[in-house]
Scaffold this motif. Structure first.
Motif, PDB file in Angstrom:
ATOM      1  N   PHE A 171       0.828  -1.203   0.000  1.00  0.00           N
ATOM      2  CA  PHE A 171       0.000   0.000   0.000  1.00  0.00           C
ATOM      3  C   PHE A 171       0.868   1.260   0.000  1.00  0.00           C
ATOM      4  O   PHE A 171       0.643   2.202  -0.777  1.00  0.00           O
ATOM      5  N   ARG A 172       1.885   1.290   0.859  1.00  0.00           N
ATOM      6  CA  ARG A 172       2.724   2.486   0.956  1.00  0.00           C
ATOM      7  C   ARG A 172       3.542   2.693  -0.317  1.00  0.00           C
ATOM      8  O   ARG A 172       3.788   3.834  -0.738  1.00  0.00           O
ATOM      9  N   VAL A 205      -4.939  -2.299  -7.075  1.00  0.00           N
ATOM     10  CA  VAL A 205      -4.303  -1.023  -6.731  1.00  0.00           C
ATOM     11  C   VAL A 205      -5.280  -0.146  -5.957  1.00  0.00           C
ATOM     12  O   VAL A 205      -4.931   0.474  -4.941  1.00  0.00           O
ATOM     13  N   LYS A 206      -6.531  -0.078  -6.426  1.00  0.00           N
ATOM     14  CA  LYS A 206      -7.536   0.731  -5.734  1.00  0.00           C
ATOM     15  C   LYS A 206      -7.763   0.225  -4.319  1.00  0.00           C
ATOM     16  O   LYS A 206      -7.922   1.012  -3.377  1.00  0.00           O
ATOM     17  N   LEU A 244      -6.643   1.837   1.605  1.00  0.00           N
ATOM     18  CA  LEU A 244      -6.199   1.762   2.993  1.00  0.00           C
ATOM     19  C   LEU A 244      -5.749   3.115   3.528  1.00  0.00           C
ATOM     20  O   LEU A 244      -5.572   3.281   4.734  1.00  0.00           O
ATOM     21  N   VAL A 245      -5.576   4.097   2.631  1.00  0.00           N
ATOM     22  CA  VAL A 245      -5.220   5.434   3.094  1.00  0.00           C
ATOM     23  C   VAL A 245      -6.363   6.042   3.900  1.00  0.00           C
ATOM     24  O   VAL A 245      -6.171   6.980   4.675  1.00  0.00           O
ATOM     25  N   ALA A 246      -7.586   5.496   3.718  1.00  0.00           N
ATOM     26  CA  ALA A 246      -8.743   5.990   4.462  1.00  0.00           C
ATOM     27  C   ALA A 246      -8.761   5.509   5.901  1.00  0.00           C
ATOM     28  O   ALA A 246      -9.614   5.918   6.689  1.00  0.00           O
ATOM     29  N   VAL A 247      -7.844   4.623   6.245  1.00  0.00           N
ATOM     30  CA  VAL A 247      -7.809   4.067   7.597  1.00  0.00           C
ATOM     31  C   VAL A 247      -6.877   4.899   8.472  1.00  0.00           C
ATOM     32  O   VAL A 247      -5.820   5.360   8.034  1.00  0.00           O
ATOM     33  N   PHE A 257     -12.643  -1.365   7.834  1.00  0.00           N
ATOM     34  CA  PHE A 257     -12.657   0.029   8.302  1.00  0.00           C
ATOM     35  C   PHE A 257     -12.673   1.029   7.145  1.00  0.00           C
ATOM     36  O   PHE A 257     -12.937   2.214   7.362  1.00  0.00           O
ATOM     37  N   THR A 258     -12.405   0.586   5.922  1.00  0.00           N
ATOM     38  CA  THR A 258     -12.330   1.514   4.800  1.00  0.00           C
ATOM     39  C   THR A 258     -13.700   2.002   4.339  1.00  0.00           C
ATOM     40  O   THR A 258     -13.769   2.874   3.458  1.00  0.00           O
ATOM     41  N   VAL A 259     -14.782   1.477   4.886  1.00  0.00           N
ATOM     42  CA  VAL A 259     -16.111   1.950   4.472  1.00  0.00           C
ATOM     43  C   VAL A 259     -16.404   3.337   5.036  1.00  0.00           C
ATOM     44  O   VAL A 259     -17.413   3.947   4.668  1.00  0.00           O
ATOM     45  N   SER A 260     -15.547   3.835   5.917  1.00  0.00           N
ATOM     46  CA  SER A 260     -15.733   5.183   6.475  1.00  0.00           C
ATOM     47  C   SER A 260     -14.415   5.935   6.415  1.00  0.00           C
ATOM     48  O   SER A 260     -13.336   5.354   6.601  1.00  0.00           O
ATOM     49  N   ASN A 261     -14.500   7.229   6.150  1.00  0.00           N
ATOM     50  CA  ASN A 261     -13.310   8.077   6.128  1.00  0.00           C
ATOM     51  C   ASN A 261     -13.106   8.824   7.445  1.00  0.00           C
ATOM     52  O   ASN A 261     -12.170   9.608   7.569  1.00  0.00           O
TER      53      ASN A 261
END
Length: 707
Positions: free
Chosen positions: A129-130, A156-157, A162-165, A186-190
């Motif tokens: 991811f990073r 990739v998406k 995972l940046v939303a976590v 946890f990615t379902v919420s920002n």
């Protein structure tokens, strides 16, 4: 002096011409997996060879080196280089970086091949991811990143999602404090604060399933499958500036609508526009709601309309569609599976034919001027326009003709046909959070009213299929009113008046009892003649079984087992009246063997557990499952406790007090004992097992009432 440790000697590396390399038969990789050779070749062409090949000198029969080298480890890289050489993109004598193992080593070539593949450590998803994030920050698009690493764009998406976590949760994942599936949930919420709050709530719980995390994060959103969303469409919602939360890691059926107030405004505006359009037809009133409660048309007269005739063109189209449908059905009658195109065509034809069958109705203009319309949203998101209902106060006075003339010959003014439609909002009643005290308090009045509404509907359904009990109940009520002048009518209205529920839960109209009653009512309605004089003769000629079934159905609508809050100042029902009603309802429930579990009621968060205190929740679990299960949830917060309790109670048949089968009154037992003594049997005092005398007396009671 201690001996010095023997130093390790690494195999030397050297460049070997490509045409001097041969793939070894000792390579353990036989099955294709991962990136294809073609994709690897393209990567080598762009980036070069990043990892050397592991080779060994090939020996002749005398043990001398031949100048060729076999490759036990690095076969896929060799195949990729071979492909580039065949396409003349790589020279046959191009030097290839290699690590050369000594010819006389005692380590088998198969071991080199196995170790290189087994000891390879896959990249941690967080590192991937990073790395993807760093590449995107350089300006690469998701498609370009996917192309460079030969993965799908969705991968990739997903990794970039995972940046939303929250970084706090990423750190927990990096230390193996949670699984990748939990992290992805946890990615379902920002909202990072909300993510951390949810993790704090569940991290010490035994239940940390991804679905539970998603549900907690989306509890203040509306799913895209909701009728409101389907009515306004997700596209219209997003065009209005709304955001949609989506789950890239699993099928989310369209995601969740985050801005609920915006959604409600769009629904209200669209319904209002539809109502204004329908109002042009001349209806006196229009009521608008997302959904109407069960029995909302009770007391209203439904107009009888005639369907609009098909035009010649529509009739021709309809016949052609039917012929095409029949032809396709005959052509594919023996096929196990329909081709996608044919299956889609079947759906198109069925939709078109359904539109022809649901023709608009024509009504008498004079009737339209005093009638109204209900506008709502169907379960599938389509608009529902239910026209032609007349309220009692809008009925024409007796003796008036169609011209609305009065005795003096003057013509009354026509009703205002362009009345402003009334928009009915959602139920605005607030539901405050229940007390968190440990003491068991009485159930809230509204909850008891909702529960007894369920019981009343189930009781009606049960009475309707027990004609003998229905007739006995009717005679009992009539005798009390005629000969004893009872002030309280009990649970059965003698006039058989349909009792409307002033308080009801949202799921009442979808209960099995409601559906059974509606189906039975529609069946009788279809059989009944339209004219009143004909109706009398029709009923008179019915066979006895049909008469009893019709009587039971009609009697059932008078059942009123509702709990109501009494007013100490005299307005509304009295406490004695409500007690008498519930007492009579218990007797009726025993007579029809009413079981609310069989009637379909279940204890869920919405129907009970989310409406009571924690002490009540624990009491329910303790009664149904025992102390051990109750102790597993006693440390949870109320929301989590209610959800977990719903899972524990599922299938147990547990019921709250207002819905439990009533116990036989003690007076019935005592009367049975006295009757036994009067008939010459032993008294209760002399009978060591007086319970055995109970059943014959109870069984005889209905026969006495009917005689």
């Amino acid at each position: 002096m201690a001996n010095a440790a023997k130093k390790i000697t690494l195999s030397p590396s050297r460049d070997i011409p490509f045409n001097k390399l041969v793939l070894s038969q000792a390579n353990v990789r036989r099955i294709k997996a991962g990136v294809s050779v073609e994709e690897l070749a393209e990567d080598i062409a762009r980036r070069g060879l990043l990892q050397s090949l592991n080779v060994r000198p090939m020996l002749d029969a005398e043990g001398n080196e031949t100048g060729l080298f076999e490759i036990p480890a690095g076969g896929r890289r060799y195949r990729a280089l071979e492909l580039l050489a065949r396409k003349k993109r790589l020279a046959k004598t191009a030097p290839v970086p290699c690590v050369v193992r000594e010819a006389g080593t005692d380590i088998p070539a198969e071991e080199d091949s196995l170790v290189e593949n087994v000891q390879r450590m896959a990249l941690h998803p967080l590192d991937q991811f990073r790395a993807f994030l760093a590449l995107r920050e350089t300006g690469l698009s998701e498609e370009e990143i996917a192309a460079r690493f030969f993965v799908s764009v969705n991968v990739v998406k997903q990794r970039l999602r995972l940046v939303a976590v929250s970084e706090t949760l990423l750190a927990v994942y990096a230390e193996d404090g949670m699984t990748l599936e939990q992290l992805m949930a946890f990615t379902v919420s920002n909202d990072h604060a909300r993510q951390e709050q949810v993790w704090e709530a569940i991290q010490h719980s035994w239940s940390k399933e991804p679905y539970q995390i998603r549900r907690m994060l989306t509890q203040n959103t509306v799913h895209a499958s909701d009728r409101r969303v389907r009515f306004v469409t997700v596209a219209a919602y997003e065009e209005a500036g709304g955001t949609v939360v989506r789950d890239l890691f699993q099928d989310d059926d369209g995601g969740w609508i985050e801005d609920v107030p915006l959604l409600d405004r769009l629904v209200t505006d669209k319904l209002k526009a539809e109502a204004e359009s329908v109002a042009l037809e001349g209806w006196t009133w229009i009521e608008v709601a997302i959904d109407f409660p069960y029995g909302h048309t009770h007391g209203l007269r439904a107009l009888t309309g005639t369907p609009v005739d098909l035009t010649d063109e529509e009739r021709t189209t309809c016949e052609a569609l039917r012929e095409e449908y029949d032809r396709l059905e005959a052509d594919y009658a023996e096929a196990d599976d329909l081709p996608d195109a044919v299956d889609a065509r079947f759906g198109e034809i069925e939709t078109a034919l359904e539109a022809f069958e649901e023709r608009p109705m024509c009504y008498d203009p004079a009737e339209i001027a005093r009638a109204g319309t209900f506008i709502s949203i169907r379960h599938d998101g389509r608009l529902s326009v239910d026209r032609g209902y007349v309220r009692p106060e809008d009925e024409a006075p007796e003796g008036d003709d169609d011209t609305n003339g009065d005795p003096d010959g003057e013509t009354e003014s026509e009703p205002d046909s362009a009345a402003q439609p009334t928009v009915i909002g959602a139920d605005g009643e607030s539901r405050s959070q229940d007390d968190e005290d440990d003491a068991i308090k009485p159930l809230p009045d509204r909850l008891v009213a909702e529960l007894t509404a369920h019981r009343t509907l189930a009781l009606r359904d049960a009475v309707a299929i027990h004609p003998h009990v229905a007739l006995t109940a009717l005679l009992h009520t009539l005798v009390r009113g005629t000969f004893r002048h009872a002030a309280s009518p009990g649970c059965l209205e003698a006039s058989v008046r349909h009792v409307f529920f002033p308080v009801q839960a949202d799921d009442l109209k979808d209960s099995s009892s409601a559906k059974a009653i509606a189906e039975r009512h529609d069946a009788w309605t279809a059989d009944l003649p339209a004219e009143d004089d004909t109706l009398w003769d029709w009923i008179d000629k019915l066979d006895e079984a049909s008469r009893m079934a019709l009587l039971a159905h009609c009697v059932s609508f008078g059942v009123n087992a509702l709990y109501e809050k009494t007013n100490p100042y005299g307005a509304g029902p009295t406490a004695q009246g409500v007690r008498q009603r519930i007492h009579d309802a218990d007797r009726l429930a025993r007579a029809v063997s009413l079981d609310m579990v069989e009637a379909g009621w279940r204890a869920t968060v919405d129907t009970y557990l989310g409406r009571v205190t924690k002490a009540r929740i624990l009491e329910a679990v303790r009664e149904a499952k025992g102390d051990a299960d109750a102790q597993t949830i006693d440390h949870l917060k109320k929301t989590e406790m209610a959800e977990r309790a719903a899972q524990l109670l599922d299938g147990t048949g547990w019921l709250p007090e207002p819905l439990r089968p009533p116990e036989p009154p003690m007076a019935a037992v005592e009367d049975g004992e006295a009757q036994s003594a009067a008939d010459g049997g032993e008294t209760a005092m002399g009978d060591p097992d007086p319970i055995g005398d109970d059943e014959p007396v109870i069984d005889a009671a209905p026969a006495l009432a009917a005689s």
